[in-house]
Enzyme design. Structure first.
Site, PDB file in Angstrom:
ATOM      1  N   HIS A  31      -5.492 -52.358   8.318  1.00  0.00           N
ATOM      2  CA  HIS A  31      -4.353 -51.430   8.253  1.00  0.00           C
ATOM      3  C   HIS A  31      -2.987 -52.103   8.280  1.00  0.00           C
ATOM      4  O   HIS A  31      -2.015 -51.519   8.739  1.00  0.00           O
ATOM      5  CB  HIS A  31      -4.461 -50.398   9.382  1.00  0.00           C
ATOM      6  CG  HIS A  31      -5.577 -49.426   9.165  1.00  0.00           C
ATOM      7  ND1 HIS A  31      -5.752 -48.293   9.910  1.00  0.00           N
ATOM      8  CD2 HIS A  31      -6.583 -49.420   8.252  1.00  0.00           C
ATOM      9  CE1 HIS A  31      -6.812 -47.627   9.485  1.00  0.00           C
ATOM     10  NE2 HIS A  31      -7.337 -48.302   8.481  1.00  0.00           N
ATOM     11  N   GLU A  57      -4.460 -44.566  16.157  1.00  0.00           N
ATOM     12  CA  GLU A  57      -4.682 -45.607  15.142  1.00  0.00           C
ATOM     13  C   GLU A  57      -3.679 -45.496  14.001  1.00  0.00           C
ATOM     14  O   GLU A  57      -3.606 -44.479  13.312  1.00  0.00           O
ATOM     15  CB  GLU A  57      -6.111 -45.477  14.588  1.00  0.00           C
ATOM     16  CG  GLU A  57      -6.431 -46.500  13.500  1.00  0.00           C
ATOM     17  CD  GLU A  57      -7.862 -46.388  12.972  1.00  0.00           C
ATOM     18  OE1 GLU A  57      -8.592 -45.466  13.386  1.00  0.00           O
ATOM     19  OE2 GLU A  57      -8.251 -47.222  12.131  1.00  0.00           O
ATOM     20  N   ASP A 116      -7.394 -51.977   2.246  1.00  0.00           N
ATOM     21  CA  ASP A 116      -8.226 -51.543   3.371  1.00  0.00           C
ATOM     22  C   ASP A 116      -9.611 -51.162   2.868  1.00  0.00           C
ATOM     23  O   ASP A 116     -10.017 -50.009   2.923  1.00  0.00           O
ATOM     24  CB  ASP A 116      -7.528 -50.335   4.042  1.00  0.00           C
ATOM     25  CG  ASP A 116      -8.288 -49.824   5.249  1.00  0.00           C
ATOM     26  OD1 ASP A 116      -8.950 -50.636   5.908  1.00  0.00           O
ATOM     27  OD2 ASP A 116      -8.211 -48.612   5.518  1.00  0.00           O
ATOM     28  N   LYS A 144      -1.814 -46.909  10.336  1.00  0.00           N
ATOM     29  CA  LYS A 144      -2.279 -47.395   9.038  1.00  0.00           C
ATOM     30  C   LYS A 144      -1.072 -47.665   8.153  1.00  0.00           C
ATOM     31  O   LYS A 144      -0.032 -47.017   8.276  1.00  0.00           O
ATOM     32  CB  LYS A 144      -3.203 -46.354   8.415  1.00  0.00           C
ATOM     33  CG  LYS A 144      -3.869 -46.788   7.122  1.00  0.00           C
ATOM     34  CD  LYS A 144      -5.087 -45.917   6.831  1.00  0.00           C
ATOM     35  CE  LYS A 144      -5.675 -46.236   5.478  1.00  0.00           C
ATOM     36  NZ  LYS A 144      -6.954 -45.583   5.246  1.00  0.00           N
ATOM     37  N   HIS A 150     -10.421 -51.923  15.684  1.00  0.00           N
ATOM     38  CA  HIS A 150     -11.351 -51.601  14.612  1.00  0.00           C
ATOM     39  C   HIS A 150     -11.490 -52.888  13.809  1.00  0.00           C
ATOM     40  O   HIS A 150     -10.638 -53.210  12.982  1.00  0.00           O
ATOM     41  CB  HIS A 150     -10.822 -50.471  13.717  1.00  0.00           C
ATOM     42  CG  HIS A 150     -11.180 -49.116  14.211  1.00  0.00           C
ATOM     43  ND1 HIS A 150     -10.952 -47.966  13.500  1.00  0.00           N
ATOM     44  CD2 HIS A 150     -11.795 -48.736  15.360  1.00  0.00           C
ATOM     45  CE1 HIS A 150     -11.404 -46.930  14.198  1.00  0.00           C
ATOM     46  NE2 HIS A 150     -11.909 -47.366  15.325  1.00  0.00           N
ATOM     47  N   TRP A 153      -7.166 -40.822  14.405  1.00  0.00           N
ATOM     48  CA  TRP A 153      -6.614 -41.319  13.139  1.00  0.00           C
ATOM     49  C   TRP A 153      -6.446 -40.130  12.198  1.00  0.00           C
ATOM     50  O   TRP A 153      -7.379 -39.355  12.001  1.00  0.00           O
ATOM     51  CB  TRP A 153      -7.515 -42.355  12.465  1.00  0.00           C
ATOM     52  CG  TRP A 153      -6.981 -42.684  11.098  1.00  0.00           C
ATOM     53  CD1 TRP A 153      -5.876 -43.437  10.820  1.00  0.00           C
ATOM     54  CD2 TRP A 153      -7.480 -42.208   9.838  1.00  0.00           C
ATOM     55  NE1 TRP A 153      -5.661 -43.455   9.458  1.00  0.00           N
ATOM     56  CE2 TRP A 153      -6.626 -42.713   8.832  1.00  0.00           C
ATOM     57  CE3 TRP A 153      -8.563 -41.406   9.464  1.00  0.00           C
ATOM     58  CZ2 TRP A 153      -6.815 -42.445   7.475  1.00  0.00           C
ATOM     59  CZ3 TRP A 153      -8.750 -41.138   8.109  1.00  0.00           C
ATOM     60  CH2 TRP A 153      -7.876 -41.662   7.133  1.00  0.00           C
ATOM     61  N   ASP A 195     -15.252 -51.091  12.137  1.00  0.00           N
ATOM     62  CA  ASP A 195     -14.944 -50.071  11.130  1.00  0.00           C
ATOM     63  C   ASP A 195     -15.121 -50.663   9.737  1.00  0.00           C
ATOM     64  O   ASP A 195     -14.201 -51.288   9.204  1.00  0.00           O
ATOM     65  CB  ASP A 195     -13.513 -49.548  11.333  1.00  0.00           C
ATOM     66  CG  ASP A 195     -13.229 -48.329  10.459  1.00  0.00           C
ATOM     67  OD1 ASP A 195     -14.153 -47.878   9.745  1.00  0.00           O
ATOM     68  OD2 ASP A 195     -12.091 -47.829  10.496  1.00  0.00           O
ATOM     69  N   ASP A 227      -6.522 -51.599  13.582  1.00  0.00           N
ATOM     70  CA  ASP A 227      -7.575 -51.752  12.575  1.00  0.00           C
ATOM     71  C   ASP A 227      -7.180 -52.933  11.692  1.00  0.00           C
ATOM     72  O   ASP A 227      -6.067 -52.969  11.149  1.00  0.00           O
ATOM     73  CB  ASP A 227      -7.702 -50.453  11.761  1.00  0.00           C
ATOM     74  CG  ASP A 227      -8.820 -50.499  10.726  1.00  0.00           C
ATOM     75  OD1 ASP A 227      -8.843 -51.458   9.919  1.00  0.00           O
ATOM     76  OD2 ASP A 227      -9.637 -49.575  10.687  1.00  0.00           O
ATOM     77  N   ASP A 250     -12.630 -52.034   3.881  1.00  0.00           N
ATOM     78  CA  ASP A 250     -13.692 -51.842   4.872  1.00  0.00           C
ATOM     79  C   ASP A 250     -14.995 -52.543   4.499  1.00  0.00           C
ATOM     80  O   ASP A 250     -16.074 -51.959   4.564  1.00  0.00           O
ATOM     81  CB  ASP A 250     -13.934 -50.340   5.119  1.00  0.00           C
ATOM     82  CG  ASP A 250     -12.785 -49.699   5.879  1.00  0.00           C
ATOM     83  OD1 ASP A 250     -12.551 -50.104   7.021  1.00  0.00           O
ATOM     84  OD2 ASP A 250     -12.114 -48.807   5.310  1.00  0.00           O
TER      85      ASP A 250
HETATM   86  C1  RNT Z   1      -9.304 -44.999   8.150  1.00  0.00           C
HETATM   87  C2  RNT Z   1      -9.434 -45.463   9.549  1.00  0.00           C
HETATM   88  C3  RNT Z   1     -10.432 -44.714  10.393  1.00  0.00           C
HETATM   89  C4  RNT Z   1     -11.699 -44.385   9.658  1.00  0.00           C
HETATM   90  C5  RNT Z   1     -12.733 -43.720  10.515  1.00  0.00           C
HETATM   91  C6  RNT Z   1     -13.878 -43.184   9.718  1.00  0.00           C
HETATM   92  O1  RNT Z   1      -8.576 -45.856   7.369  1.00  0.00           O
HETATM   93  O2  RNT Z   1      -9.711 -46.820   9.577  1.00  0.00           O
HETATM   94  O3  RNT Z   1     -10.685 -45.428  11.543  1.00  0.00           O
HETATM   95  O4  RNT Z   1     -12.249 -45.498   9.041  1.00  0.00           O
HETATM   96  O5  RNT Z   1     -12.126 -42.768  11.276  1.00  0.00           O
HETATM   97 ZN    ZN Z   2     -10.195 -47.674  11.516  1.00  0.00          ZN
END
Ligand code: RNT
Ligand code: ZN
Length: 412
Positions: A256, A220, A288, A222, A280, A179, A320, A253, A290
């Protein structure tokens, strides 16, 4: 309700609780190291966190050393039924040496491998393309400067070697997930040049052949991040095409995408063009953000798709999220257990009956079934699963989480 009566209740619906628990017991979830220390890492050269990702909060007890992080992980795994994996980021190296990102080697991570071996845990890996002066422009592999691109290509190349070493040492393929934060705060005028640079850099990074029995490449995408609102170079379309062409894993993810998109719906679509998928699992709140994953509709839908599309064997489930306002170990435990609970619920659904109703266009029956099964005693099966894995549940779990959090609260 006792497990035996729950078993009988599910049997009435044609569902075998023993088979569901056995399947769940085989699913290893890749727990992310970065929940343990707010995505700080153990490099001696301090970088800005950067990349548009940042944990908020200052709950006491943050792991400051690899040893503390491993102690926290040992505790957390002990509260999670089954055997799982650890997802390490390159910035979590464990060495007295002070290598820059383009100098990292397998040896810098050897203590992690020793620990993983001792605990019977598989490792996954991630190159770290943020929190470094060469990423301060939020451009890495797509940077216009060739020297900066080369620096990050070397970091990525070495990460793949390290991941291969992990896979070889532990006898289980290590997913190396790429990523990059690359993007623009304001509207760029040459998107295709940036994307072409990212593509060329990835191609160079992925040139070396590695045995897929030891290492699996993943990419990955986003939608956007803080500071890169106008354009993310590695968008979903970019990486979907790339992963299909290069036969890498695609990492979806859950944070994302646009907030109203159904990420679970994407699984069956991309699975037709990809061999394997990386998830993720995360909880975006308006963006995003998290957050720790809850046992909510999004997670249940994801788990149901994995089970109903028969994708468990081709999907690597990673987590994640990072929240520093609460106990970091409790966050790991609750989030990981929620993923397992969601999978268990999906495994306990009368899948065949539901699919038959839909195939017969009998949507009334489908609706009646999906809503009536919500009253089945899932919790008794989960309690039995925890018990069989000697893992606490309910009040005993709360007590264990609290006691551990207290025990680390004196860390400076
Ligand atoms: C960032 C991505 C990525 C990170 C990690 C720490 O938006 O989701 O996966 O969260 O690499
Ligand atoms: Zn991620």
């Amino acid at each position: 309700m006792t497990y035996e009566s729950a078993k009988a209740a599910f049997a009435d619906w044609g569902v075998d609780t023993e088979a569901a628990m056995a399947r769940l017991g085989q699913i290893a979830i890749s727990m992310h190291c970065w929940q343990g220390d707010d995505v700080v890492g153990f490099e001696q050269r301090a970088g800005l966190s950067g990349g548009g990702i940042q944990a908020t909060g200052n709950h006491p007890g943050r792991a400051r050393t690899p040893g503390e992080l491993r102690a926290d992980l040992d505790f957390a795994y002990g509260q999670i039924p089954g055997t799982h994996r650890l997802n390490l980021h390159a910035m979590y190296l464990d060495t007295d040496a002070n290598p820059d990102r383009d100098e990292i080697e397998y040896g810098h991570f050897a203590p992690w491998v020793d620990w993983a071996k001792a605990q019977g845990i598989g490792l996954d890996f991630n190159p770290t393309f943020f929190a470094h002066e060469n990423a301060d422009d939020n451009l890495t592999l797509s940077h216009p400067d060739e020297g900066i691109r080369d620096f990050w290509i070397e970091h990525g190349r070495r990460s793949r070697e390290i991941a291969t070493g992990f896979g070889a040492a532990l006898g289980s393929p290590c997913v190396n997930n790429i990523w990059v934060p690359d993007g623009y705060k304001d509207v760029p005028v040459d998107r295709i040049a940036a994307r072409a640079r990212l593509e060329t850099s990835l191609d160079r990074m992925l040139t070396d052949r590695h045995d897929k029995a030891q290492m699996l490449d993943a990419v990955e995408s986003k939608l956007f991040g803080i500071g890169v609102e106008a354009c993310t170079v590695g968008s979903h379309e970019f990486y979907l095409g790339y992963a299909i062409r290069k036969q890498t894993l695609l990492c979806l993810d859950m944070g994302h995408f646009h907030p109203t998109e159904n990420v679970a719906d994407k699984l069956s679509a991309v699975a037709l063009s990809l061999d394997q998928i990386l998830l993720h699992v995360s909880r975006p709140m308006r963006w995003d953000s998290d957050h720790v994953i809850l046992l909510n509709d999004d997670i249940l839908a994801m788990a149901q798709e994995l089970v109903f599309c028969d994708l468990l064997d081709r999907t690597r489930i990673g987590l994640d999220f990072f929240d520093a306002t609460i106990s970091r170990t409790a966050a790991w435990v609750i989030g990981t257990r929620n993923m397992q609970k969601a999978l268990l619920r999906a495994l306990l659904l009368p899948q065949e009956r539901l699919k038959v109703a839909e195939a017969q266009l009998d949507y009334t029956t489908r609706l009646v079934l999906t809503e009536e099964v919500k009253d089945l005693p899932f919790s008794a099966v989960w309690a039995e699963f925890c018990d069989r894995h000697s893992t606490p549940d309910g009040l005993a779990l709360i007590q264990a989480l609290d006691a551990y959090d207290q025990s680390v609260s004196q860390r400076g």
